[in-house]
Design a protein around this motif. Structure first.
Motif, PDB file in Angstrom:
ATOM      1  N   ALA A  27       0.835  -1.206   0.000  1.00  0.00           N
ATOM      2  CA  ALA A  27       0.000   0.000   0.000  1.00  0.00           C
ATOM      3  C   ALA A  27       0.866   1.250   0.000  1.00  0.00           C
ATOM      4  CB  ALA A  27      -0.940  -0.012   1.204  1.00  0.00           C
ATOM      5  N   PHE A  28       1.893   1.283   0.830  1.00  0.00           N
ATOM      6  CA  PHE A  28       2.793   2.437   0.878  1.00  0.00           C
ATOM      7  C   PHE A  28       3.470   2.659  -0.465  1.00  0.00           C
ATOM      8  CE2 PHE A  28       7.043   4.206   1.628  1.00  0.00           C
ATOM      9  CZ  PHE A  28       6.688   5.429   2.193  1.00  0.00           C
ATOM     10  N   THR A  29       3.955   1.592  -1.070  1.00  0.00           N
ATOM     11  CA  THR A  29       4.603   1.691  -2.378  1.00  0.00           C
ATOM     12  C   THR A  29       3.621   2.191  -3.431  1.00  0.00           C
ATOM     13  OG1 THR A  29       6.067  -0.127  -1.763  1.00  0.00           O
ATOM     14  CG2 THR A  29       5.924   0.409  -4.107  1.00  0.00           C
ATOM     15  N   GLY A  30       2.404   1.697  -3.402  1.00  0.00           N
ATOM     16  CA  GLY A  30       1.388   2.156  -4.345  1.00  0.00           C
ATOM     17  C   GLY A  30       1.072   3.629  -4.174  1.00  0.00           C
ATOM     18  N   VAL A  32       3.055   5.963  -2.916  1.00  0.00           N
ATOM     19  CA  VAL A  32       4.218   6.731  -3.370  1.00  0.00           C
ATOM     20  C   VAL A  32       4.253   6.797  -4.896  1.00  0.00           C
ATOM     21  CG1 VAL A  32       6.750   6.710  -3.490  1.00  0.00           C
ATOM     22  CG2 VAL A  32       5.602   6.363  -1.308  1.00  0.00           C
ATOM     23  N   VAL A  33       3.952   5.700  -5.565  1.00  0.00           N
ATOM     24  CA  VAL A  33       3.951   5.681  -7.031  1.00  0.00           C
ATOM     25  C   VAL A  33       2.864   6.618  -7.573  1.00  0.00           C
ATOM     26  CG1 VAL A  33       3.426   4.219  -9.039  1.00  0.00           C
ATOM     27  CG2 VAL A  33       5.011   3.420  -7.291  1.00  0.00           C
ATOM     28  N   VAL A  34       1.684   6.586  -6.994  1.00  0.00           N
ATOM     29  CA  VAL A  34       0.594   7.466  -7.452  1.00  0.00           C
ATOM     30  C   VAL A  34       0.947   8.933  -7.221  1.00  0.00           C
ATOM     31  CG1 VAL A  34      -1.801   8.142  -6.981  1.00  0.00           C
ATOM     32  CG2 VAL A  34      -1.219   5.734  -7.269  1.00  0.00           C
ATOM     33  N   ILE A  35       1.472   9.259  -6.045  1.00  0.00           N
ATOM     34  CA  ILE A  35       1.849  10.646  -5.761  1.00  0.00           C
ATOM     35  C   ILE A  35       2.948  11.110  -6.711  1.00  0.00           C
ATOM     36  CG2 ILE A  35       3.005  12.114  -4.055  1.00  0.00           C
ATOM     37  CD1 ILE A  35       1.400  10.650  -1.901  1.00  0.00           C
ATOM     38  N   ASN A  36       3.928  10.260  -6.962  1.00  0.00           N
ATOM     39  CA  ASN A  36       5.000  10.608  -7.883  1.00  0.00           C
ATOM     40  C   ASN A  36       4.462  10.839  -9.290  1.00  0.00           C
ATOM     41  OD1 ASN A  36       7.547  11.098  -8.807  1.00  0.00           O
ATOM     42  ND2 ASN A  36       8.219   8.966  -8.761  1.00  0.00           N
ATOM     43  N   PHE A  37       3.574  10.000  -9.756  1.00  0.00           N
ATOM     44  CA  PHE A  37       3.000  10.160 -11.089  1.00  0.00           C
ATOM     45  C   PHE A  37       2.204  11.455 -11.193  1.00  0.00           C
ATOM     46  CE2 PHE A  37      -0.487   9.470 -14.115  1.00  0.00           C
ATOM     47  CZ  PHE A  37       0.257   9.256 -15.265  1.00  0.00           C
ATOM     48  N   VAL A  38       1.378  11.745 -10.198  1.00  0.00           N
ATOM     49  CA  VAL A  38       0.559  12.961 -10.216  1.00  0.00           C
ATOM     50  C   VAL A  38       1.444  14.203 -10.153  1.00  0.00           C
ATOM     51  CG1 VAL A  38      -1.135  14.289  -8.883  1.00  0.00           C
ATOM     52  CG2 VAL A  38      -1.511  11.863  -9.319  1.00  0.00           C
ATOM     53  N   SER A  39       2.460  14.189  -9.305  1.00  0.00           N
ATOM     54  CA  SER A  39       3.323  15.365  -9.192  1.00  0.00           C
ATOM     55  C   SER A  39       4.187  15.549 -10.430  1.00  0.00           C
ATOM     56  CB  SER A  39       4.195  15.275  -7.943  1.00  0.00           C
ATOM     57  OG  SER A  39       5.116  14.220  -8.062  1.00  0.00           O
ATOM     58  N   PHE A  40       4.567  14.484 -11.092  1.00  0.00           N
ATOM     59  CA  PHE A  40       5.354  14.593 -12.323  1.00  0.00           C
ATOM     60  C   PHE A  40       4.515  15.206 -13.436  1.00  0.00           C
ATOM     61  CE2 PHE A  40       7.080  12.897 -16.309  1.00  0.00           C
ATOM     62  CZ  PHE A  40       8.383  13.362 -16.203  1.00  0.00           C
TER      63      PHE A  40
END
Length: 172
Positions: A27-30, A32-40
């Motif tokens: 869940a934590f990894t997911g 982080v991946v979603v936040i990184n994608f949205v911020s990128f």
């Protein structure tokens, strides 16, 4: 490996903790991946300096947004200065960096109508002749030419101070 021993390993207390830890890590990894994608995909920059020295003035932004014809800025700087830089060379590199930052801000505000380039006047003398005619190239150093690419009208800018603190106003 029997099914009953595998099931008892999952349902024992240590098995539940292991499964719980695995789910939390996933869940934590997911997240982080979603936040990184949205911020990128939705990046923005905020100027938090007290004097807003790293952002364009509202009138400059308005002027750039209202451009109806494409504009190109050409800055004449040496591409590869002295390998053993003196204080003057370091100052010139700092001024070139300041010009590049200002141009990037202009381009971000109006990328479809504003473009810029840096030209080494010693490597491209034909471009210097196109803009300046027979002026000797040492006088071209640290000069900026702003050109309407449709009409060919140009404006030559020499920054008003050596620290380039008013570069945005000079370009405006």
């Amino acid at each position: 490996i029997s099914l009953s021993s595998v099931m008892s390993a999952f349902f024992s207390r240590s098995g539940r903790y292991g499964v719980n830890a695995t789910i939390m890590v996933a869940a934590f990894t997911g997240i982080v991946v979603v936040i990184n994608f949205v911020s990128f995909e939705n990046n923005s920059r905020t100027d938090v300096t007290a004097t807003n020295q790293s952002s364009l003035h509202n009138s400059t932004k308005r002027l750039l947004k209202n451009l109806d014809q494409p504009v190109r800025a050409t800055a004449f700087y040496l591409e590869d200065p002295d390998p053993n830089p003196s204080q003057g060379t370091l100052d010139q590199l700092a001024r070139r960096s300041n010009v590049g930052e200002t141009f990037r801000e202009f381009e971000v505000t109006r990328s479809s109508k504003f473009e810029y380039r840096f030209v080494d006047y010693t490597l491209e003398p034909e471009l210097v002749r196109d803009y300046f005619g027979s002026i000797q190239t040492p006088f071209i150093n640290e000069t900026i030419v702003v050109e309407n690419t449709n009409s060919g009208i140009i404006d030559v800018i020499q920054p008003s101070d050596r620290s380039y603190s008013e570069l945005e106003q000079d370009l405006y």
